[in-house]
Design a protein around this motif. Structure first.
Motif, short mmCIF file in Angstrom:
data_model
loop_
_atom_site.label_atom_id
_atom_site.label_comp_id
_atom_site.label_asym_id
_atom_site.label_seq_id
_atom_site.Cartn_x
_atom_site.Cartn_y
_atom_site.Cartn_z
N ARG A 17 0.84 -1.18 0.00
CA ARG A 17 0.00 0.00 0.00
C ARG A 17 0.88 1.24 0.00
O ARG A 17 1.81 1.33 0.81
N LYS A 18 0.64 2.15 -0.92
CA LYS A 18 1.36 3.42 -0.95
C LYS A 18 0.36 4.54 -1.22
O LYS A 18 -0.73 4.29 -1.71
N TYR A 19 0.80 5.76 -0.91
CA TYR A 19 -0.10 6.90 -1.11
C TYR A 19 0.60 8.04 -1.84
O TYR A 19 1.82 8.19 -1.76
N VAL A 20 -0.22 8.83 -2.53
CA VAL A 20 0.24 10.12 -3.04
C VAL A 20 -0.58 11.18 -2.31
O VAL A 20 -1.81 11.09 -2.26
N GLY A 50 3.53 3.47 -7.83
CA GLY A 50 2.75 2.29 -7.46
C GLY A 50 1.78 2.55 -6.34
O GLY A 50 1.60 1.70 -5.46
N ALA A 51 1.17 3.72 -6.33
CA ALA A 51 0.17 4.04 -5.31
C ALA A 51 -1.22 4.01 -5.94
O ALA A 51 -1.40 4.47 -7.07
N ALA A 52 -2.19 3.47 -5.21
CA ALA A 52 -3.54 3.36 -5.76
C ALA A 52 -4.47 4.40 -5.15
O ALA A 52 -5.63 4.51 -5.54
N LYS A 53 -3.96 5.17 -4.18
CA LYS A 53 -4.85 6.13 -3.53
C LYS A 53 -4.13 7.46 -3.30
O LYS A 53 -2.96 7.50 -2.93
N GLY A 54 -4.85 8.52 -3.54
CA GLY A 54 -4.29 9.84 -3.33
C GLY A 54 -5.20 10.70 -2.47
O GLY A 54 -6.43 10.56 -2.52
N TYR A 55 -4.60 11.55 -1.67
CA TYR A 55 -5.35 12.52 -0.88
C TYR A 55 -4.94 13.93 -1.30
O TYR A 55 -3.77 14.20 -1.53
N ILE A 56 -5.92 14.80 -1.40
CA ILE A 56 -5.63 16.22 -1.61
C ILE A 56 -6.04 16.93 -0.33
O ILE A 56 -7.22 16.93 0.05
N TYR A 57 -5.06 17.50 0.36
CA TYR A 57 -5.33 18.17 1.64
C TYR A 57 -5.43 19.66 1.36
O TYR A 57 -4.44 20.32 1.07
N ILE A 58 -6.66 20.19 1.43
CA ILE A 58 -6.90 21.60 1.11
C ILE A 58 -7.24 22.36 2.38
O ILE A 58 -8.06 21.90 3.19
N ARG A 59 -6.67 23.53 2.53
CA ARG A 59 -6.96 24.33 3.73
C ARG A 59 -8.42 24.80 3.71
O ARG A 59 -9.00 25.06 2.66
N SER A 60 -8.98 24.90 4.91
CA SER A 60 -10.41 25.25 5.02
C SER A 60 -10.67 26.70 4.63
O SER A 60 -11.81 27.07 4.35
N GLU A 61 -9.62 27.51 4.57
CA GLU A 61 -9.78 28.92 4.19
C GLU A 61 -10.12 29.08 2.71
O GLU A 61 -10.37 30.20 2.25
N TYR A 62 -10.12 27.96 1.98
CA TYR A 62 -10.36 27.98 0.54
C TYR A 62 -11.67 27.26 0.16
O TYR A 62 -11.65 26.26 -0.56
N PRO A 63 -12.83 27.74 0.61
CA PRO A 63 -14.07 27.01 0.30
C PRO A 63 -14.34 26.89 -1.21
O PRO A 63 -14.83 25.86 -1.67
N ASP A 64 -13.99 27.91 -1.97
CA ASP A 64 -14.22 27.85 -3.42
C ASP A 64 -13.38 26.74 -4.06
O ASP A 64 -13.87 25.97 -4.87
N ALA A 65 -12.11 26.70 -3.67
CA ALA A 65 -11.21 25.70 -4.23
C ALA A 65 -11.68 24.29 -3.87
O ALA A 65 -11.64 23.37 -4.69
N ILE A 66 -12.16 24.14 -2.63
CA ILE A 66 -12.64 22.83 -2.19
C ILE A 66 -13.81 22.39 -3.06
O ILE A 66 -13.85 21.27 -3.57
N ARG A 67 -14.74 23.32 -3.29
CA ARG A 67 -15.90 23.01 -4.12
C ARG A 67 -15.51 22.60 -5.52
O ARG A 67 -15.96 21.57 -6.03
N THR A 68 -14.66 23.39 -6.16
CA THR A 68 -14.28 23.08 -7.54
C THR A 68 -13.51 21.77 -7.62
O THR A 68 -13.73 20.96 -8.52
N MET A 69 -12.61 21.58 -6.67
CA MET A 69 -11.81 20.35 -6.67
C MET A 69 -12.70 19.12 -6.48
O MET A 69 -12.53 18.11 -7.16
N GLU A 70 -13.66 19.23 -5.55
CA GLU A 70 -14.59 18.11 -5.32
C GLU A 70 -15.33 17.76 -6.61
O GLU A 70 -15.47 16.59 -6.98
#
Ligand SMILES: Cc1cc2nc3c(=O)[nH]c(=O)nc-3n(C[C@H](O)[C@H](O)[C@H](O)COP(=O)(O)O)c2cc1C
Lengths: 154, 508
Positions: free
Chosen positions: B174-177, B214-234
């Protein structure tokens, strides 16, 4: 904003049950539902995730976002970081605090608005910047402050 | 034929009225029954012109800005959809000097395309990088990233290819990006603009990284101060998933909770795991033992978003740009008290003077520039005497500064550098994770000591104390929050001694 409901808190926890590291997403949803993270929620979450209440409380208190009490009907965040400082944000903030009669972090007596400091909104080329109920505001000046005051009914 | 008019939905454009302009435009279009479609885009990054709208004409796009909602009826009446002359007309965007002088690699699509249109993304070169990565194979992909000379854009400037190889070589099932979109530095917004303006480049970059290591899962950690970015990224992740673009790679977005230190990579991993964002000692490196104890590639968002272009056009095309060991381009974010504030992507090597005087056009209020803080709250304050410093990792380090994530904050001559030094220590105290004593306590003592200096209380002794404290912070902290806070503090004292009650010549 809903008042505290243990059933709803449990439902939030359940929604995230399949996730790795579910604590922060759960706490965000708890705050979205109740407006803050009540001590009862800490108990429910700790219980469900098999953590101690101290552990969950430790996480809640570490992060600036999680509130230990309810906020006003509106939340105004004013940026206090360097780019905004260079455009006179501190004087602007003082003007707003005086106008609303509050100190940093306080809520006006009528419960209309809570004013909080924030360190950068990424609007640094449109400084001074603020955020009202999640909506970005740039180039803060007297006219914009008047708009904000109208918006929050002050 | 339908005319397309582009209005940014970038948070900074919205902060100065882009939504009101879009509404006014739509109302005018409806009222006049014009054959016009509104397209919401990211921002081109020319923020003094925001809200800047663009009209598609037979001769290319024509831009107008800064547009107020009240300008809209007049603009439409004058013939906006034909791109006619008007006091707000700024011409073809590509010919505005601020854009013309840039080399847009990472930001080529930002402000141009509909951020959530995969069709637009592909039409503008998207997913060519992933296709080439598949041709090269995982090892070949890593070699290409290494050969490009790409270094981490989050601050430390570590070679991306070497980090990827370390994670690829680690044996694990198991690996992550992890994409670091915590972007806490004041004066920076490159991650935000990409998330809001070209989110598929983040997704493609992470997919390539996952394939390479060789990673099958990635996380994008977005700061909460960026609600617009979170919405678009989602939304973008949902679109990519539905279209089958993730191809076995799973992506999940996590939202921070207002802790600056969670931008530090190990604190960020702790935060995803559901703990206080406290820094982990290294070793082990995240590439060996990262998220949930598994080998993890953690990169800044700009680093990852640049990878598709590098693969699409080849490592060499990227590596020929830049200077010294700083290869390729850097999105420089010009902010604060500056006339032409915005995102300027250029090969490394521009001098600070070129950036703030020529490109930035001096201060917004016309007063002289006195100090420029480069690299966020942990970056040094440079006086005009250092404006010949080229934008390059090593050149800044040699002058006790850093380029960090590329933020450049301009201050005019009314700035009080003692107060700026005080703020650096105060911020360190507010944001300290609490693990290291110098950072947790030293920062608070530092603020008290600077207050005494400001009050004129035993200045020389207290300045010596600050210097000593900075040495302790530098060598006694696990991460750069404590370790680099001395940069803004000491640079303020060294370059602006008069603000600390010392004659100019007293400090070398
Ligand atoms: C206090 C602190 C805050 C940081 N904040 C960020 C951040 O917001 N974004 C980021 O990409 N890196 C940040 N970093 C750097 C990360 O630790 C790490 O070097 C980076 O994520 C690696 O990615 P890169 O090699 O692509 O730059 C921070 C470091 C420290 C010490």
């Amino acid at each position: 904003m809903a008042t505290w409901s243990e059933a709803e808190a449990r439902e939030i926890v359940r929604r995230h049950s399949g996730r790795e590291g579910p604590l922060l997403p759960i706490l965000h949803d708890v705050q979205a539902a109740f407006g803050w993270v009540p001590p009862e929620a800490v108990r429910v979450v700790a219980d469900a995730l098999n953590l101690t209440r101290a552990e969950v409380h430790g996480v809640v208190s570490f992060y600036h976002d999680f509130r230990a009490g309810p906020a006003g009907r509106h939340v105004l965040k004013l940026c206090r970081a360097e780019a905004c400082q260079s455009m006179g944000s501190e004087a602007m903030a003082q003007m707003i605090l005086d106008r609303f009669g509050v100190a940093w972090g306080d809520t006006t007596a009528d419960g209309a608005v809570t004013v909080e400091p924030i360190y950068c909104l990424g609007l640094c080329s449109c400084a001074p910047a603020a955020m009202l109920d999640g909506e970005p505001i740039g180039r803060l000046d007297r006219a914009v402050i008047d708009d904000i005051a109208r918006e929050v009914g002050r | 034929m339908t005319t397309r008019i582009f209005v940014p939905r970038d948070a900074a454009a919205r902060a100065v009225g882009a939504d009101r302009v879009a509404e006014a435009l739509q109302a005018e279009v409806d009222r006049r029954q014009l054959d016009v479609t509104l397209v919401r885009t990211g921002s081109r990054g020319l923020f003094w012109l925001e809200p800047m709208i663009e009209v598609e004409t037979s001769a290319g796009r024509v831009a107008y800005g800064p547009v107020k909602a009240s300008d809209v009826p007049g603009l439409v009446e004058a013939g906006l959809s034909q791109g006619v002359a008007h006091p707000l007309r700024v011409g073809r965007p590509e010919e505005i000097p601020f854009l013309q002088r840039q080399t847009r690699v990472t930001f080529a699509r930002c402000g141009v395309v509909d951020p959530l249109s995969l069709h637009d993304y592909r039409a503008h070169g998207g997913y060519r990088g992933l296709a080439r990565a598949r041709d090269l194979g995982p090892a070949g992909t890593i070699e290409e990233v290494t050969a490009s000379g790409l270094r981490g854009r989050g601050g430390a400037g570590f070679p991306a290819g070497i980090k990827w190889k370390t994670a690829a070589d680690a044996a694990a099932d198991r690996k992550y990006v992890v994409c670091n979109a915590d972007e806490g530095d004041s004066g920076t917004y490159a991650d935000r603009m990409l998330m809001e303006g070209d989110p598929f480049s983040v997704i493609e970059g992470m997919t390539i990284a996952g394939y390479a290591v060789g990673a099958a899962k990635g996380y994008i950690y977005i700061r909460s101060e960026y609600p617009d970015a979170i919405r678009t990224m989602e939304r973008a992740v949902a679109v990519a998933r539905a279209a089958g673009c993730l191809n076995g790679f799973d992506l999940e977005i996590r939202v921070g909770a207002g802790a600056y230190v969670c931008g530090e990579e190990t604190a960020l991993l702790e935060s995803i795991e559901g703990r206080r964002g406290q820094v982990r000692p290294k070793p082990p490196l995240p590439a060996h033992k990262g998220l949930f104890g598994c080998p993890t590639v953690i990169n800044n968002l700009v680093t990852l978003s640049t990878v598709p272009a590098i693969l699409a056009d080849g490592a060499k095309a990227y590596a020929v740009l830049g200077m010294g060991r700083s290869r390729g381009t850097m999105p420089i974010q010009i902010a604060g008290n500056v006339r032409h504030g915005g995102l300027f992507e250029a090969p490394f090597g521009l001098t600070l003077g070129e950036i703030v005087d020529e490109i930035g056009g001096g201060t917004r209020n016309g007063r002289p520039i006195r100090a420029v803080q480069v690299g966020g709250p942990l970056g040094a304050y440079f006086p005009r005497a250092l404006f010949d410093t080229p934008f390059d990792y090593e050149a800044y380090a040699a002058r006790d500064g850093l380029i960090g994530h590329g933020g450049v904050v301009v201050f005019d001559d009314s700035v009080d550098m003692a107060r700026q030094a005080r703020f650096a220590l105060e911020f360190c105290g507010i944001e300290s994770c609490g693990k290291c004593t110098p950072c947790r306590i030293g920062s608070v003592r530092g603020v008290e000591t600077i207050d005494r200096i400001i009050d004129g209380d035993r200045r020389d002794a207290n300045l010596a104390l600050i210097e000593d404290l900075c040495q302790t912070l530098k060598f006694g902290s696990l991460c750069a929050l404590g370790g680099f806070t001395p940069y803004p503090v000491m640079s303020a004292i060294r370059h602006f001694p008069e603000d600390f009650g010392r004659p100019r010549h007293a400090v070398a």
